[in-house]
Design a protein around this motif. Structure first.
Motif, PDB file in Angstrom:
ATOM      1  N   ILE A 117       9.720  -7.799  31.514  1.00  0.00           N
ATOM      2  CA  ILE A 117       9.113  -6.678  32.207  1.00  0.00           C
ATOM      3  C   ILE A 117       9.328  -6.909  33.698  1.00  0.00           C
ATOM      4  O   ILE A 117       9.762  -7.984  34.117  1.00  0.00           O
ATOM      5  N   ASN A 158       6.471  -3.624  26.579  1.00  0.00           N
ATOM      6  CA  ASN A 158       5.896  -4.608  27.492  1.00  0.00           C
ATOM      7  C   ASN A 158       6.024  -6.008  26.875  1.00  0.00           C
ATOM      8  O   ASN A 158       5.093  -6.495  26.241  1.00  0.00           O
ATOM      9  N   PRO A 171       8.776  -1.415  31.577  1.00  0.00           N
ATOM     10  CA  PRO A 171       9.237  -2.079  30.345  1.00  0.00           C
ATOM     11  C   PRO A 171      10.658  -2.604  30.498  1.00  0.00           C
ATOM     12  O   PRO A 171      11.476  -2.047  31.246  1.00  0.00           O
ATOM     13  N   GLN A 210       0.776  -2.342  37.320  1.00  0.00           N
ATOM     14  CA  GLN A 210       1.474  -1.820  36.155  1.00  0.00           C
ATOM     15  C   GLN A 210       2.884  -2.409  36.102  1.00  0.00           C
ATOM     16  O   GLN A 210       3.366  -2.995  37.073  1.00  0.00           O
ATOM     17  N   PHE A 211       3.541  -2.194  34.946  1.00  0.00           N
ATOM     18  CA  PHE A 211       4.826  -2.846  34.739  1.00  0.00           C
ATOM     19  C   PHE A 211       5.848  -1.873  34.191  1.00  0.00           C
ATOM     20  O   PHE A 211       5.513  -0.905  33.500  1.00  0.00           O
ATOM     21  N   LEU A 251       0.292  -8.724  26.818  1.00  0.00           N
ATOM     22  CA  LEU A 251       0.068  -7.314  27.134  1.00  0.00           C
ATOM     23  C   LEU A 251       0.122  -6.508  25.834  1.00  0.00           C
ATOM     24  O   LEU A 251       0.890  -6.837  24.926  1.00  0.00           O
TER      25      LEU A 251
END
Length: 768
Positions: free
Chosen positions: A730, A748, A742, A739-740, A282
């Protein structure tokens, strides 16, 4: 980046699933082998007798009621195998990988049982042995092949004869005994990525028929598969996935009389290969560095230098008291030291860097009294093991600390986990009649451990020792508080029961129950005083067949079912309310199960052609994983857990074609090794490797006088890219699918490590 069922997959990577037509061809070939073998009328053909020491005595592979794969020295040379990790292609349901961080740290799983985390104090799930000497730590356990007689893979728990930490199985590295003659061999290899290897082995009788000296030396060099594109430090070696290793071995064998034997071994490995940088799957949130073009490229803010030193000495003594009794002693001492640099975030900023030192020592003493007579075999003994496993790491969250107004932020964790273990064991096989025999064994083990953990925050960027980076001086008196100082003990009985039926000399059926356990442990990352996790236990049931047909076909098959109880799981869980927290979970989280089948086939098609195949099938899953939520209370989250490093299907089909010409013997080899998809992250898996296959081809030549040899080997011919390790810090964002959130360091951090690309090598050797 595409996302599918919460598993990240990179387009164009790891998409080499085995074509159905190839798989069908391989399976149909295996199924039709008996008919083909029956049509062979060449009386000169006969399967090779393969000797193994799976039950601690020398026996024929076909007489041992254990699922075991043995790869001998000739096959190793003909296939161009250079490291134990390549053995996974030839043993079903087996994973052996140098997975992350360094080139020498081993991740080993057999039948879904293993251990990923190499931190001091954690126990492996697969036992590693060099000449029956236990190698306790994964650092340095990726053994390069030098002067080897064979490598054996024992699948399933081996708790009776091998003791704790063999709940998945055992990997045995067996070196050659001396012939008594003066011998010397040397070889040189050149290949892809500027590979340049030199190996020297030899032996000389100091006293004819009595005292022999053997030596071995290897110098293995290779440029990196990729590079560190940027580095925060000047004058750093930018090679990534390179190799810079030297290995030494000295052996002294003494036979004062026919029934008395002594062997003194010394080995040392010095691996100065660079730290291995991972591939960012990422884009970074905190830097403008893009995802690299090559999976072997990386970024770093740490030094790239790395070191793994291992050293060991062992003394084996065997006395054949009479034709029935043998007394054997194995004494060993091993140590390893590894200052290492792991840049978890793989950027040029100190977002999440972890420089560390591992320092381990162990001592073992085993005494065996073995008895053998017609119809009865007994292996019994006592075993003592003492290990001191220590280390320190600095989890540098520099960018986070600066955002809080400090020069930096480091959580320093250090300590030791020291263990003593004493065991007594006995296992015997009794022949009831010409067809039936029974096996029974029992081992009693008592483990004691004491641990100390220091853990604390330092509002600066610190390293384990002065000089870690140019100009760095570690402040005097810098320590972190002791958060855990405790000891614990456990005792365990591990049994084995089996029955064997031989309708004739070429066919055996067997059924067995065996148990193994992995030692309890304290959390080496503990933030508060907490009790140790209890041992893990594996209960395994097997039924199998070993068979030779018409002297040209060998079919060995096993069905197994195992229960893995009290599994230890340790994870780092970010606290959304405290960015500096390093919360832990250590405990016996639950239970998993696995059922599977293994098939190994060898067919001598004619006097020149040897075809072999193996296939492993496994269904492994968590059945229970208990956690506690402050609001909901006790929860079973087994649906969030994956059995990692365990493809549902592993399969290999290969051949050896041997022909004699007026220039010498020519051997052509090839194999295709397939692994179906597998998960890489145990909790809330985010990385799944798609199924892929590796195609390997080689041709070897041996001169008519046996002095000269040459081998040309091409591996991973189709240049497949496949994940073998990761760091995942993550979490999926439930409010924004795809989406992720952090993790530690605020970036990420999802990092992949990859297996070797296509390589070609040429080896030339001379023996006299």
């Amino acid at each position: 980046m595409a996302k599918n069922n919460n598993n990240l997959q990179r387009p164009g990577i790891c998409s080499a699933a085995l074509k159905p037509s190839l798989l069908a061809l391989a399976i149909s070939s295996v199924l039709t082998l008996p008919a083909l073998a029956q049509a062979t009328n060449d009386d000169e053909l006969k399967l090779e007798r393969i000797e193994v020491t799976a039950r601690r005595t020398v026996e024929s592979l076909q007489e041992v009621p254990v699922a075991v794969t043995s790869i001998g020295a000739d096959a190793i040379a003909e296939r161009g195998l250079t490291s134990v990790v390549e053995i996974q292609q030839f043993s079903p349901n087996t994973t052996l990988q140098a997975s992350r961080g360094t080139n020498s740290t081993l991740t080993a799983f057999i039948r879904g049982v293993g251990q990923e985390d190499p931190l001091w104090g954690y126990e492996p799930g697969v036992g590693i042995y060099i000449d029956d000497v236990y190698v306790a730590r994964p650092q340095g356990a990726v053994l390069d092949i030098l002067n080897v007689e064979r490598i054996e893979v024992l699948r399933g728990p081996q708790g009776t004869l091998y003791g704790k930490n063999t709940i998945g199985g055992a990997l045995k590295y067996v070196t050659k005994e001396m012939s008594g003659d003066t011998e010397f061999a040397m070889s040189g290899t050149v290949g892809s990525y500027n590979q340049r290897d030199v190996k020297l082995t030899g032996q000389v009788p100091l006293i004819d028929n009595t005292l022999y000296l053997g030596v071995g030396y290897a110098n293995l060099q290779r440029d990196g598969y990729g590079e560190f594109i940027t580095s925060a430090l000047a004058n750093q070696d930018r090679e990534n996935y390179n190799k810079d290793l030297q290995a030494f071995r000295l052996t002294l064998e003494y036979r004062p009389q026919d029934n008395l034997f002594f062997r003194l071994n010394y080995d040392k490995t010095d691996d100065k290969s660079n730290a291995k940088g991972g591939f960012r799957l990422l884009p970074s949130l905190l830097t403008d560095a893009p995802v690299p073009d090559s999976v072997y490229d990386s970024y770093t803010s740490l030094p790239t230098n790395n070191k793994v030193e291992t050293e060991g000495v062992s003394l084996t003594a065997a006395w054949d008291i009479n034709e029935h009794y043998t007394l054997k002693s194995i004494t060993s001492q091993r140590k390893s030291y590894s200052p290492t640099n792991i840049d978890f975030d793989n950027t040029s900023l100190p977002i999440f860097d972890v420089p560390a030192i591992y320092d381990d020592k162990s001592f073992t003493q085993e005494l065996q009294l073995n008895y053998q007579t017609e119809g009865f075999k007994l292996v019994s003994g006592v075993y003592y093991y003492k290990a001191d496993s220590c280390g320190v790491f600095d989890a540098i969250l520099g960018v986070l600390g600066q955002s809080l107004g400090a020069p930096g932020l480091t959580r320093e964790v250090g300590g030791c986990s020291n263990g003593d273990s004493l065991a007594a064991f006995s296992q015997g096989s009794y022949q009831l009649n010409e067809q039936w025999s029974v096996t029974a064994g029992l081992r009693y083990t008592r483990d004691e451990k004491d641990a100390i953990v220091r853990n604390g925050l330092i509002f600066n960027i610190v390293y384990p020792e002065s000089g870690w980076i140019p100009g760095y001086v570690r402040p005097d008196g810098l320590t972190t508080p002791v958060v855990l100082d405790d000891k614990a003990s456990w005792s365990k009985l591990t049994p084995k029961l089996g029955v064997e039926y031989k309708p004739n000399s070429d066919l055996m059926f067997f059924a067995s129950f065996s148990q193994g356990f992995k030692s309890g442990t304290f959390n080496p990352r503990a933030t508060v005083a907490e009790p140790a996790a209890d041992p893990e236990t594996v209960n395994s049931f097997e039924i199998g067949m070993k068979s030779d047909w018409s002297n040209t076909l060998r079919i060995n098959a096993t069905l197994f079912q195992l229960d893995h109880e009290d599994r230890q799981y340790i994870s780092v869980i970010p606290d959304p309310n405290d960015a500096t927290a390093l919360n832990q979970r250590l405990g016996n989280v639950g239970r998993s199960e696995a059922t599977g089948a293994e098939l190994e086939v060898v067919w001598l098609a004619n006097r020149n052609l040897n075809i072999y195949a193996n296939i492993g099938l496994i269904d492994a899953k968590f059945k229970e994983a208990i956690t506690f939520d402050p609001v909901a209370g006790q929860l079973d989250i087994s649906d969030r857990f994956s059995i990692t490093n365990t493809p549902k299907t592993t399969a290999t089909v290969g051949f050896n074609y041997d022909t004699r010409t007026r220039f010498g013997d020519v051997i052509i080899t090839g194999n295709y090794a397939y692994r179906s998809k597998y998960d890489l992250v145990e909790l809330d898996n985010l990385l799944t490797q798609d199924g892929y296959g590796l195609l390997n081809l080689g041709v070897s030549w041996l001169s008519l006088d046996g002095h000269w040899s040459a081998g040309l080997h091409a591996k991973n011919l189709t240049d497949k890219q496949y994940l073998i390790g990761n760091y995942a810090f993550i979490a999926p964002d439930p409010a924004n699918p795809g989406q992720f959130i952090p993790g530690l360091g605020g970036d990420n951090t999802l990092i992949g490590y990859y297996g070797a690309p296509r390589t070609v090598s040429l080896t030339v050797g001379y023996r006299f």
